[in-house]
Design an enzyme around this catalytic site. Structure first.
Site, PDB file in Angstrom:
ATOM      1  N   HIS A 191       0.939  -1.159  -0.139  1.00 45.26           N
ATOM      2  CA  HIS A 191       0.004  -0.054   0.120  1.00 45.26           C
ATOM      3  C   HIS A 191       0.907   1.242  -0.011  1.00 45.26           C
ATOM      4  CE1 HIS A 191      -3.026  -2.615   2.277  1.00 45.26           C
ATOM      5  NE2 HIS A 191      -2.695  -3.252   1.198  1.00 45.26           N
ATOM      6  N   HIS A 240      -1.195 -10.591  -5.203  1.00 44.39           N
ATOM      7  CA  HIS A 240       0.464 -10.492  -5.058  1.00 44.39           C
ATOM      8  C   HIS A 240       1.295 -11.291  -5.695  1.00 44.39           C
ATOM      9  CE1 HIS A 240      -0.926  -7.479  -2.124  1.00 44.39           C
ATOM     10  NE2 HIS A 240      -1.530  -8.558  -1.402  1.00 44.39           N
ATOM     11  N   ASP A 269      -3.276  -2.814  -4.618  1.00 47.13           N
ATOM     12  CA  ASP A 269      -2.242  -3.917  -4.477  1.00 47.13           C
ATOM     13  C   ASP A 269      -1.678  -4.119  -5.898  1.00 47.13           C
ATOM     14  OD1 ASP A 269      -3.146  -4.418  -1.775  1.00 47.13           O
ATOM     15  OD2 ASP A 269      -4.184  -6.160  -2.328  1.00 47.13           O
TER      16      ASP A 269
HETATM   17 ZN    ZN Z   1      -3.803  -4.718   0.132  1.00 49.33          ZN
END
Ligand code: ZN
Length: 306
Positions: free
Chosen positions: A81, A265, A242
């Site tokens: 973030h 991710h 993200d």
């Molecule tokens: Zn996040």
């Protein structure tokens, strides 16, 4: 001074707060850095070998958040973030000192980081920014998840879709042009989880600092947070946030068109590794104002890259 030159923050930014996964208190100091430094983390609680480059090669875990580790095993996690805020605000160079292994979660979004960067302002250097241009289409499919990136003229477009078997989250899709669109809804969108997953996360020793102060919790048809959602697509918007933060681990701004369905991710990191595994997939160039006709600069979306 050119808007196409590298930037750092005008003065240092200090903050602290609880961390999401370990539930500890961490103190952070973001310091201005010279051109071509990039974004660097420094674990000030560790003596020596404590520098960790914000680079996709250093991602050691990307299961629930993004963790970076250097070759000595010193790590820093939940960096995504903060990285997204640095990307969106145009901070090319910064040294981030941290006294713990995880970045404070604040309200679960990038709101605090963006506001802090805007408050101190940016210092523009004399060194041109570098940009990665995607030259070939790269595609990764992992079961129902997929991510791809293909060439684009001047922008970074992120087209993201999530599908949840939950009536509140359900299927959400959003498309943003990172250098041209207003990104406030993206920055303000918080991380989220299903109520039934909290117990599982805690058993895995994760989300120990998690609360309704820093995450959206969805239980059945209800959002448990007082005040509800911040925007109509907050769930997918957080995934885009993200994605921005994870993409910035490429080291530079990217020009390309990214499409992702149900990724996160790990998939974004796999994409970066695949892009950079072959020199034919990309080119890195310096953007100099004198190399572009003036009329183009005025209209050029790259103005906001900077
Ligand atoms: Zn996040």
């Amino acid at each position: 001074m050119s808007v196409l030159n590298q930037k750092t923050i005008k003065s240092s930014i200090e903050f602290d707060g609880v961390t999401l996964h370990k539930g500890k208190m961490a103190k952070v100091k973001i310091l201005p850095a010279n051109p071509d430094t990039g974004i660097i983390f420094k674990r000030v609680d560790v003596k020596g070998d404590n520098i960790i480059d914000a680079n996709f090669h250093n991602v050691s875990d990307a299961t629930f958040c993004t963790t970076l580790s250097n070759s000595f095993g010193v790590s820093v996690s939940t960096i995504e973030h903060l990285m997204a805020a640095l990307y969106g605000c145009g901070v090319d160079n910064a040294l981030i000192e941290i006294d713990n292994e995880e970045v404070p979660i604040k309200d679960g979004s990038s709101k605090f980081f963006v506001e802090a960067i805007v408050k101190v302002g940016l210092e523009i250097s004399n060194t041109p920014i570098k940009i990665i241009k995607i030259l070939e289409k790269i595609n990764i499919i992992d079961g129902e998840k997929m991510i791809s990136i293909e060439p684009s003229k001047t922008s970074l477009e992120i087209d993201f879709e999530i599908k949840f078997n939950n009536p509140v989250i359900g299927k959400q899709r959003n498309v943003v042009n990172v250098y041209e669109n207003e990104l406030m809804d993206i920055y303000n969108s918080r991380t989220f989880c299903l109520f039934e997953d909290i117990e599982k996360l805690r058993k895995m020793n994760l989300a120990k600092g998690g609360s309704l102060e820093n995450a959206i919790v969805v239980k059945g048809e209800k959002v448990l947070n007082e005040g509800g959602l911040r925007n109509g697509k907050e769930f997918v918007n957080h995934k885009i946030l993200d994605c921005m933060g994870d993409l910035y681990l490429s080291g530079y701004k990217i020009i390309g068109k990214l499409v992702c369905s149900q990724g996160g991710h790990r998939l974004t990191n796999q994409l970066l590794r695949k892009i950079f595994s072959d020199n034919q997939n990309f080119s890195i160039f310096e953007l100099k104002e004198k190399t572009i006709p003036h009329s183009i600069i005025n209209k050029f979306p790259l103005k906001s890259i900077a």
